[in-house]
Motif scaffolding. Structure first.
Motif, PDB file in Angstrom:
ATOM      1  N   ALA A   1       7.012 154.980  36.898  1.00 21.45           N
ATOM      2  CA  ALA A   1       8.401 155.282  37.253  1.00 21.45           C
ATOM      3  C   ALA A   1       9.267 155.409  36.007  1.00 21.45           C
ATOM      4  CB  ALA A   1       8.952 154.203  38.186  1.00 21.45           C
ATOM      5  N   CYS A   2       9.070 154.543  35.029  1.00 20.78           N
ATOM      6  CA  CYS A   2       9.818 154.629  33.774  1.00 20.78           C
ATOM      7  C   CYS A   2       9.463 155.895  33.007  1.00 20.78           C
ATOM      8  CB  CYS A   2       9.551 153.399  32.908  1.00 20.78           C
ATOM      9  SG  CYS A   2      10.263 151.881  33.544  1.00 20.78           S
ATOM     10  N   GLU A   3       8.195 156.279  33.031  1.00 23.16           N
ATOM     11  CA  GLU A   3       7.760 157.508  32.357  1.00 23.16           C
ATOM     12  C   GLU A   3       8.411 158.740  32.986  1.00 23.16           C
ATOM     13  OE1 GLU A   3       5.120 159.985  29.901  1.00 23.16           O
ATOM     14  OE2 GLU A   3       5.879 157.957  29.730  1.00 23.16           O
ATOM     15  N   ILE A   4       8.399 158.815  34.293  1.00 21.06           N
ATOM     16  CA  ILE A   4       9.001 159.953  34.987  1.00 21.06           C
ATOM     17  C   ILE A   4      10.509 159.981  34.760  1.00 21.06           C
ATOM     18  CG2 ILE A   4       9.475 160.915  37.278  1.00 21.06           C
ATOM     19  CD1 ILE A   4       6.626 159.979  38.051  1.00 21.06           C
ATOM     20  N   ALA A   5      11.155 158.824  34.794  1.00 21.66           N
ATOM     21  CA  ALA A   5      12.602 158.769  34.546  1.00 21.66           C
ATOM     22  C   ALA A   5      12.935 159.203  33.121  1.00 21.66           C
ATOM     23  CB  ALA A   5      13.119 157.358  34.808  1.00 21.66           C
ATOM     24  N   THR A   6      12.103 158.851  32.170  1.00 23.13           N
ATOM     25  CA  THR A   6      12.331 159.250  30.778  1.00 23.13           C
ATOM     26  C   THR A   6      12.201 160.757  30.617  1.00 23.13           C
ATOM     27  OG1 THR A   6      11.565 157.120  29.946  1.00 23.13           O
ATOM     28  CG2 THR A   6      11.496 158.967  28.412  1.00 23.13           C
ATOM     29  N   ILE A   7      11.175 161.337  31.211  1.00 28.33           N
ATOM     30  CA  ILE A   7      10.982 162.785  31.126  1.00 28.33           C
ATOM     31  C   ILE A   7      12.139 163.523  31.789  1.00 28.33           C
ATOM     32  CG2 ILE A   7       9.512 164.684  31.911  1.00 28.33           C
ATOM     33  CD1 ILE A   7       7.133 162.704  31.547  1.00 28.33           C
ATOM     34  N   LEU A   8      12.542 163.065  32.964  1.00 31.89           N
ATOM     35  CA  LEU A   8      13.664 163.697  33.657  1.00 31.89           C
ATOM     36  C   LEU A   8      14.968 163.530  32.883  1.00 31.89           C
ATOM     37  CD1 LEU A   8      12.907 162.842  37.387  1.00 31.89           C
ATOM     38  CD2 LEU A   8      12.676 165.050  36.228  1.00 31.89           C
ATOM     39  N   ASN A   9      15.146 162.385  32.247  1.00 32.85           N
ATOM     40  CA  ASN A   9      16.352 162.173  31.455  1.00 32.85           C
ATOM     41  C   ASN A   9      16.386 163.112  30.256  1.00 32.85           C
ATOM     42  OD1 ASN A   9      18.784 160.885  30.778  1.00 32.85           O
ATOM     43  ND2 ASN A   9      17.697 159.612  29.304  1.00 32.85           N
ATOM     44  N   GLY A  10      15.255 163.326  29.598  1.00 36.57           N
ATOM     45  CA  GLY A  10      15.203 164.290  28.503  1.00 36.57           C
ATOM     46  C   GLY A  10      15.552 165.691  28.979  1.00 36.57           C
ATOM     47  N   LEU A  11      15.063 166.031  30.158  1.00 36.68           N
ATOM     48  CA  LEU A  11      15.356 167.338  30.733  1.00 36.68           C
ATOM     49  C   LEU A  11      16.842 167.478  31.066  1.00 36.68           C
ATOM     50  CD1 LEU A  11      13.987 169.964  31.723  1.00 36.68           C
ATOM     51  CD2 LEU A  11      13.806 168.878  33.954  1.00 36.68           C
ATOM     52  N   VAL A  12      17.425 166.445  31.633  1.00 33.04           N
ATOM     53  CA  VAL A  12      18.844 166.495  32.007  1.00 33.04           C
ATOM     54  C   VAL A  12      19.739 166.565  30.775  1.00 33.04           C
ATOM     55  CG1 VAL A  12      20.711 165.134  33.032  1.00 33.04           C
ATOM     56  CG2 VAL A  12      18.566 165.431  34.263  1.00 33.04           C
ATOM     57  N   VAL A  13      19.482 165.721  29.776  1.00 32.79           N
ATOM     58  CA  VAL A  13      20.322 165.737  28.570  1.00 32.79           C
ATOM     59  C   VAL A  13      20.217 167.092  27.876  1.00 32.79           C
ATOM     60  CG1 VAL A  13      20.577 164.754  26.251  1.00 32.79           C
ATOM     61  CG2 VAL A  13      20.287 163.246  28.206  1.00 32.79           C
ATOM     62  N   GLY A  14      19.003 167.617  27.769  1.00 26.08           N
ATOM     63  CA  GLY A  14      18.831 168.915  27.114  1.00 26.08           C
ATOM     64  C   GLY A  14      19.482 170.046  27.869  1.00 26.08           C
ATOM     65  N   TRP A  15      19.349 170.038  29.175  1.00 25.51           N
ATOM     66  CA  TRP A  15      19.883 171.136  29.978  1.00 25.51           C
ATOM     67  C   TRP A  15      21.406 171.071  30.083  1.00 25.51           C
ATOM     68  CZ3 TRP A  15      22.549 171.913  34.558  1.00 25.51           C
ATOM     69  CH2 TRP A  15      22.500 173.200  35.062  1.00 25.51           C
ATOM     70  N   VAL A  16      21.933 169.894  30.373  1.00 29.88           N
ATOM     71  CA  VAL A  16      23.374 169.754  30.601  1.00 29.88           C
ATOM     72  C   VAL A  16      24.171 170.054  29.340  1.00 29.88           C
ATOM     73  CG1 VAL A  16      25.180 168.045  31.092  1.00 29.88           C
ATOM     74  CG2 VAL A  16      23.191 168.206  32.565  1.00 29.88           C
ATOM     75  N   SER A  17      23.661 169.684  28.181  1.00 30.65           N
ATOM     76  CA  SER A  17      24.437 169.906  26.962  1.00 30.65           C
ATOM     77  C   SER A  17      24.635 171.386  26.651  1.00 30.65           C
ATOM     78  CB  SER A  17      23.779 169.195  25.780  1.00 30.65           C
ATOM     79  OG  SER A  17      22.494 169.714  25.554  1.00 30.65           O
ATOM     80  N   VAL A  18      23.756 172.232  27.155  1.00 32.06           N
ATOM     81  CA  VAL A  18      23.906 173.670  26.905  1.00 32.06           C
ATOM     82  C   VAL A  18      24.536 174.385  28.092  1.00 32.06           C
ATOM     83  CG1 VAL A  18      22.638 175.822  26.543  1.00 32.06           C
ATOM     84  CG2 VAL A  18      22.032 173.794  25.245  1.00 32.06           C
ATOM     85  N   TRP A  19      24.081 174.076  29.284  1.00 30.46           N
ATOM     86  CA  TRP A  19      24.451 174.884  30.441  1.00 30.46           C
ATOM     87  C   TRP A  19      25.640 174.363  31.229  1.00 30.46           C
ATOM     88  CZ3 TRP A  19      22.754 179.501  30.106  1.00 30.46           C
ATOM     89  CH2 TRP A  19      21.580 179.738  29.431  1.00 30.46           C
ATOM     90  N   PHE A  20      26.129 173.188  30.950  1.00 30.39           N
ATOM     91  CA  PHE A  20      27.306 172.666  31.638  1.00 30.39           C
ATOM     92  C   PHE A  20      28.490 172.749  30.685  1.00 30.39           C
ATOM     93  CE2 PHE A  20      30.132 169.229  33.100  1.00 30.39           C
ATOM     94  CZ  PHE A  20      30.356 169.683  34.382  1.00 30.39           C
TER      95      PHE A  20
END
Length: 145
Positions: free
Chosen positions: A14-33
């Motif tokens: 669960a921590c691994e999946i949350a970390t991967i998703l968090n990397g995806l969210v931080v990377g995506w939101v900083s450019v596309w939001f």
């Protein structure tokens, strides 16, 4: 205590999946939001690079812990694909940072994006257990008595 040892691999997954998703969210939101019709500039792409890269490094370290905990193969490969997908995203954001407009104040760097991923406690569970697995220590899968 034995019950906790049986649930520990699920907690690490669960921590691994949350970390991967968090990397995806931080990377995506900083450019596309972007607010008020603004477009992403060089600083936004650098923050995105840091978010994707930190998620990828932490995710790849977490794979060492998952291997040591002997999780099922489909869970391991799901996490491996997730962490591996962050690598080309980080490289793409870094490439875009080189060609983007430099309208920002120059104060946002990849460290801000990496900090967005590393600031969360579940990321440190994955990083610490991955580093312990790298040196041959840390928890192992519980065996049945």
């Amino acid at each position: 205590m034995n019950r906790l040892r049986r649930w520990f691999p699920a907690l690490v997954v669960a921590c691994e999946i949350a970390t991967i998703l968090n990397g995806l969210v931080v990377g995506w939101v900083s450019v596309w939001f972007q607010l008020f019709g603004d477009t992403a500039d060089r600083d936004d792409y650098l923050v995105s690079t840091g978010g994707y890269a930190a998620g990828a490094v932490a995710g790849l370290l977490g794979l060492l812990a998952l291997r040591r905990l002997e999780v099922t193969s489909w869970v391991f490969w799901l996490c491996a694909v997730g962490a591996g997908c962050l690598v080309p995203l980080a490289l793409s954001s870094l490439s875009s940072a080189g060609s983007a407009d430099d309208r920002g104040a120059g104060i946002d760097t990849w460290v801000d994006g990496a900090g967005g991923v590393l600031a969360l406690p579940w990321t440190w569970v994955v990083v610490v257990l991955g580093l312990l697995a790298l040196v041959g220590r840390g928890p192992r899968r519980a065996t049945s008595p």
